[in-house]
Motif scaffolding. Structure first.
Motif, PDB file in Angstrom:
ATOM      1  N   GLY A   1       0.864  -1.288  -0.046  1.00  0.00           N
ATOM      2  CA  GLY A   1       0.068   0.084   0.098  1.00  0.00           C
ATOM      3  C   GLY A   1       0.841   1.564  -0.065  1.00  0.00           C
ATOM      4  N   THR A   2       2.067   1.200  -0.284  1.00  0.00           N
ATOM      5  CA  THR A   2       2.894   2.409  -0.290  1.00  0.00           C
ATOM      6  C   THR A   2       3.629   2.580  -1.738  1.00  0.00           C
ATOM      7  OG1 THR A   2       4.978   1.148   0.515  1.00  0.00           O
ATOM      8  CG2 THR A   2       3.558   2.031   2.037  1.00  0.00           C
ATOM      9  N   PRO A   3       4.147   3.480  -2.016  1.00  0.00           N
ATOM     10  CA  PRO A   3       4.756   3.898  -3.176  1.00  0.00           C
ATOM     11  C   PRO A   3       5.935   2.609  -3.350  1.00  0.00           C
ATOM     12  CG  PRO A   3       4.261   5.944  -2.273  1.00  0.00           C
ATOM     13  CD  PRO A   3       4.128   4.848  -1.267  1.00  0.00           C
ATOM     14  N   LEU A   4       6.674   2.483  -2.334  1.00  0.00           N
ATOM     15  CA  LEU A   4       7.676   1.518  -2.467  1.00  0.00           C
ATOM     16  C   LEU A   4       7.209   0.184  -3.126  1.00  0.00           C
ATOM     17  CD1 LEU A   4       9.573   2.220   0.764  1.00  0.00           C
ATOM     18  CD2 LEU A   4      10.094   2.814  -1.192  1.00  0.00           C
ATOM     19  N   GLU A   5       6.150  -0.284  -3.043  1.00  0.00           N
ATOM     20  CA  GLU A   5       5.783  -1.380  -3.318  1.00  0.00           C
ATOM     21  C   GLU A   5       5.753  -1.644  -4.798  1.00  0.00           C
ATOM     22  OE1 GLU A   5       1.641  -4.479  -3.520  1.00  0.00           O
ATOM     23  OE2 GLU A   5       1.589  -2.310  -2.652  1.00  0.00           O
ATOM     24  N   SER A   6       5.180  -0.672  -5.680  1.00  0.00           N
ATOM     25  CA  SER A   6       5.470  -0.762  -7.121  1.00  0.00           C
ATOM     26  C   SER A   6       6.801  -0.284  -7.596  1.00  0.00           C
ATOM     27  CB  SER A   6       4.424   0.246  -7.744  1.00  0.00           C
ATOM     28  OG  SER A   6       4.587   1.664  -7.231  1.00  0.00           O
ATOM     29  N   GLN A   7       7.644   0.179  -6.920  1.00  0.00           N
ATOM     30  CA  GLN A   7       8.829   0.932  -7.279  1.00  0.00           C
ATOM     31  C   GLN A   7      10.008  -0.346  -6.935  1.00  0.00           C
ATOM     32  OE1 GLN A   7      10.073   4.533  -5.710  1.00  0.00           O
ATOM     33  NE2 GLN A   7      11.961   4.704  -7.345  1.00  0.00           N
ATOM     34  N   TYR A   8       9.929  -0.913  -5.806  1.00  0.00           N
ATOM     35  CA  TYR A   8      11.036  -1.868  -5.233  1.00  0.00           C
ATOM     36  C   TYR A   8      10.401  -3.084  -5.180  1.00  0.00           C
ATOM     37  CZ  TYR A   8      13.637   2.457  -5.100  1.00  0.00           C
ATOM     38  OH  TYR A   8      14.182   3.736  -5.367  1.00  0.00           O
ATOM     39  N   PHE A   9       9.239  -3.436  -4.145  1.00  0.00           N
ATOM     40  CA  PHE A   9       8.927  -4.476  -3.848  1.00  0.00           C
ATOM     41  C   PHE A   9       7.661  -5.033  -4.099  1.00  0.00           C
ATOM     42  CE2 PHE A   9      11.323  -2.162  -0.432  1.00  0.00           C
ATOM     43  CZ  PHE A   9      12.644  -2.655  -0.575  1.00  0.00           C
ATOM     44  N   SER A  10       7.464  -5.292  -5.594  1.00  0.00           N
ATOM     45  CA  SER A  10       6.100  -5.518  -6.022  1.00  0.00           C
ATOM     46  C   SER A  10       5.999  -7.126  -5.909  1.00  0.00           C
ATOM     47  CB  SER A  10       6.003  -5.355  -7.608  1.00  0.00           C
ATOM     48  OG  SER A  10       7.196  -6.071  -8.133  1.00  0.00           O
ATOM     49  N   SER A  11       6.871  -7.699  -5.632  1.00  0.00           N
ATOM     50  CA  SER A  11       6.866  -9.314  -5.339  1.00  0.00           C
ATOM     51  C   SER A  11       8.087  -9.661  -4.512  1.00  0.00           C
ATOM     52  CB  SER A  11       6.762 -10.076  -6.658  1.00  0.00           C
ATOM     53  OG  SER A  11       8.033  -9.821  -7.408  1.00  0.00           O
ATOM     54  N   VAL A  12       8.005 -11.005  -3.868  1.00  0.00           N
ATOM     55  CA  VAL A  12       9.366 -11.430  -3.285  1.00  0.00           C
ATOM     56  C   VAL A  12      10.666 -11.735  -4.173  1.00  0.00           C
ATOM     57  CG1 VAL A  12      10.089 -13.369  -1.868  1.00  0.00           C
ATOM     58  CG2 VAL A  12       7.902 -12.373  -1.404  1.00  0.00           C
ATOM     59  N   PRO A  13      10.137 -12.162  -5.396  1.00  0.00           N
ATOM     60  CA  PRO A  13      11.390 -12.055  -6.287  1.00  0.00           C
ATOM     61  C   PRO A  13      11.965 -11.081  -6.515  1.00  0.00           C
ATOM     62  CG  PRO A  13       9.834 -13.808  -6.921  1.00  0.00           C
ATOM     63  CD  PRO A  13       9.190 -13.021  -5.792  1.00  0.00           C
ATOM     64  N   ALA A  14      11.298  -9.758  -6.849  1.00  0.00           N
ATOM     65  CA  ALA A  14      11.831  -8.563  -7.093  1.00  0.00           C
ATOM     66  C   ALA A  14      12.375  -8.014  -5.977  1.00  0.00           C
ATOM     67  CB  ALA A  14      10.539  -7.850  -7.563  1.00  0.00           C
ATOM     68  N   ALA A  15      12.021  -8.148  -4.639  1.00  0.00           N
ATOM     69  CA  ALA A  15      12.739  -7.961  -3.647  1.00  0.00           C
ATOM     70  C   ALA A  15      13.706  -8.528  -3.527  1.00  0.00           C
ATOM     71  CB  ALA A  15      11.769  -7.866  -2.236  1.00  0.00           C
ATOM     72  N   ILE A  16      14.069  -9.644  -3.543  1.00  0.00           N
ATOM     73  CA  ILE A  16      15.315 -10.433  -3.422  1.00  0.00           C
ATOM     74  C   ILE A  16      16.258  -9.997  -4.586  1.00  0.00           C
ATOM     75  CG2 ILE A  16      16.172 -12.722  -3.865  1.00  0.00           C
ATOM     76  CD1 ILE A  16      14.073 -14.003  -2.545  1.00  0.00           C
ATOM     77  N   SER A  17      15.824  -9.980  -5.706  1.00  0.00           N
ATOM     78  CA  SER A  17      16.576  -9.157  -6.787  1.00  0.00           C
ATOM     79  C   SER A  17      17.018  -7.677  -6.380  1.00  0.00           C
ATOM     80  CB  SER A  17      15.866  -9.145  -8.085  1.00  0.00           C
ATOM     81  OG  SER A  17      16.837  -8.495  -9.065  1.00  0.00           O
ATOM     82  N   LYS A  18      16.373  -6.885  -5.884  1.00  0.00           N
ATOM     83  CA  LYS A  18      16.718  -5.577  -5.546  1.00  0.00           C
ATOM     84  C   LYS A  18      17.634  -5.558  -4.486  1.00  0.00           C
ATOM     85  CE  LYS A  18      15.007  -2.238  -7.292  1.00  0.00           C
ATOM     86  NZ  LYS A  18      15.333  -1.642  -8.354  1.00  0.00           N
ATOM     87  N   LEU A  19      17.388  -6.474  -3.309  1.00  0.00           N
ATOM     88  CA  LEU A  19      18.178  -6.205  -2.280  1.00  0.00           C
ATOM     89  C   LEU A  19      19.475  -7.025  -2.340  1.00  0.00           C
ATOM     90  CD1 LEU A  19      15.713  -7.275   0.657  1.00  0.00           C
ATOM     91  CD2 LEU A  19      16.712  -5.120   0.375  1.00  0.00           C
ATOM     92  N   LEU A  20      19.681  -8.002  -3.047  1.00  0.00           N
ATOM     93  CA  LEU A  20      20.854  -8.777  -3.630  1.00  0.00           C
ATOM     94  C   LEU A  20      21.813  -7.784  -4.422  1.00  0.00           C
ATOM     95  CD1 LEU A  20      22.575 -11.449  -3.274  1.00  0.00           C
ATOM     96  CD2 LEU A  20      21.361 -12.098  -5.267  1.00  0.00           C
ATOM     97  N   LEU A  21      21.132  -7.318  -5.334  1.00  0.00           N
ATOM     98  CA  LEU A  21      22.056  -6.360  -6.116  1.00  0.00           C
ATOM     99  C   LEU A  21      22.582  -4.981  -5.599  1.00  0.00           C
ATOM    100  CD1 LEU A  21      20.127  -6.643  -9.634  1.00  0.00           C
ATOM    101  CD2 LEU A  21      22.049  -7.962  -9.035  1.00  0.00           C
ATOM    102  N   THR A  22      21.497  -4.688  -4.681  1.00  0.00           N
ATOM    103  CA  THR A  22      22.041  -3.526  -3.886  1.00  0.00           C
ATOM    104  C   THR A  22      23.266  -3.897  -2.884  1.00  0.00           C
ATOM    105  OG1 THR A  22      19.768  -2.587  -4.033  1.00  0.00           O
ATOM    106  CG2 THR A  22      21.254  -1.574  -2.195  1.00  0.00           C
ATOM    107  N   ALA A  23      23.031  -5.142  -2.285  1.00  0.00           N
ATOM    108  CA  ALA A  23      24.133  -5.443  -1.352  1.00  0.00           C
ATOM    109  C   ALA A  23      25.432  -6.005  -1.774  1.00  0.00           C
ATOM    110  CB  ALA A  23      23.485  -6.565  -0.479  1.00  0.00           C
TER     111      ALA A  23
END
Length: 407
Positions: free
Chosen positions: A188-210
């Protein structure tokens, strides 16, 4: 390689000059692959520039001749199947033949229609052909045989595979836990569509960022938008170079600096000890020539070490002084039965070098065990001689007593 049964080919294959020529050819072929990739756009060799045709034929002839010589060098031809580097060479030669001539022969055998099909093949087929051409680059792995340092690094990377897998598993577990957490918190926040639209998308974003934050845009937007395989391959490349090879380089540099510092520190401590003991020896005996060299006896070394500051200098250099005077007896080849100090003299520099081997942190070497064996053997020989002398004296006493008894 069987030199006796392999004949002339075995002698050629085991000649260092042949190995050097092969390494030079591999390096030149690797350089040529880069040049050809940029400037040769022809899909069929006959459509390429004459220089490309000549060089491709030259490299093919050389590597075929090298393969034939190595194959003939084996006494038992079946044993060549179990040689990993020969099997690797065979695969590379097959790729080279296919890329250079086999495709061309197929096109000409099929006539004009076959040549048109080869020139205008579908993009996936052309990509596969280019990928096979890129496999020829892996021949440069043989250069590692000529550079032992590279083999050490590769074996180090191989030995670290288990630790690397465990570390990556831990990272993935942490990333997975936080991916679920951020996914739930971002609903329900803007971060959902931008970064964390799904668990795989969140894993990809966090892994690449780390791991590779500076390459995040290139992997996700540029490569990922074209083909996910590009992104996966590039991430694997970054992981092998930035995360593994460069960290290994850092470890190697730390190890090298540690060894250099240890060696230089030993040199400094040895120089300080040498200077201190020479000064004490000069003050006590004045027995130093113009070049600073001197021969010392056991009594001179005892007098030197009994001076104030001598044992402190040895302790400062981490030399064990608990049995230093007993060690002097062994050093100057004094017999166990002798009480007075030996008059035998040794160069002062040799004595210092021997004393330097008594450092507490030094590990025993084969030379130390050999020296110990020599000392024990010499001592046992002296004891044996003493026992024989005692035995002769006892026999003489017994004979004398029997003579008196007979009288």
């Amino acid at each position: 390689v069987d030199i006796e049964n392999g004949g002339l080919c075995a002698r050629i294959a085991t000649n260092p000059l042949f190995e050097k020529v092969s390494i030079i050819a591999i390096v030149l072929h690797s350089v040529w692959l880069g040049i050809e990739t940029d400037f040769n756009t022809a899909e069929v060799l006959t459509d390429a520039h004459p220089v490309v045709i000549v060089l491709e034929c030259c490299f093919l002839c050389f590597f075929l001749a090298e393969w034939a010589i190595n194959f003939r060098a084996f006494g038992s031809k079946l044993s060549s199947l179990w040689n990993p580097w020969f099997a690797f060479d065979s695969i590379m030669v097959v790729f080279l033949i296919f890329d250079t001539f086999l495709l061309l022969l197929i096109a000409f055998a099929a006539g004009e229609t076959g040549r048109v099909l080869v020139r205008h093949a579908p993009p996936p087929v052309l990509k596969m052909l280019r990928l096979l051409r890129a496999f020829r680059m892996y021949r440069v792995l043989k250069v590692m045989l000529a550079i032992p340092e590279l083999m050490v690094l590769v074996k180090g990377m191989t030995g670290a595979v288990r630790s690397l897998i465990c570390t990556l598993s831990l990272v993935l577990a942490v990333v997975y836990a936080f991916a679920i957490t951020f996914r739930q918190l971002s609903l329900g926040t803007p971060l959902e569509s931008q970064y964390f639209s799904s668990v795989p998308a969140a894993i990809s974003k966090l892994l690449l960022t780390a791991t590779v934050p500076d390459q995040l845009t290139m992997i996700e937007d540029d490569m990922g938008s074209v083909n996910i395989a590009f992104a996966v391959m590039f991430y694997f490349f970054v992981a092998m170079t930035s995360l593994v090879a460069l960290n290994m380089l850092l470890g190697v540099l730390v190890q090298v600096m540690s060894v250099i510092w240890s060696v230089e520190r030993e040199k400094i401590e040895a120089a300080m000890l040498n200077s201190r003991l020479r000064m004490l020896l000069s003050e006590s005996t004045g027995d130093l020539d113009a070049s600073g060299r001197s021969d010392v006896s056991e009594s001179m070394m005892r007098d030197l070490l009994e001076q104030d500051g001598a044992l402190d200098a040895l302790d400062l250099a981490d030399i064990d002084t608990s049995n230093i005077f007993e060690y002097l007896r062994v050093l100057f080849d004094q017999k166990p039965t002798e009480i007075a100090p030996s008059a035998h003299k040794l160069p002062f520099a040799n004595v210092l070098e021997t004393l330097w081997q008594l450092r507490r942190q030094r590990y025993a070497t084969f030379k130390d065990m050999f020296d110990l064996r020599m000392v024990v053997s010499s001592t046992l020989a002296d004891v044996d001689d003493s026992l024989m002398c005692i035995g002769r004296d006892v026999q003489e006493l017994l004979r004398a007593q029997r003579g008196r008894a007979n009288e």
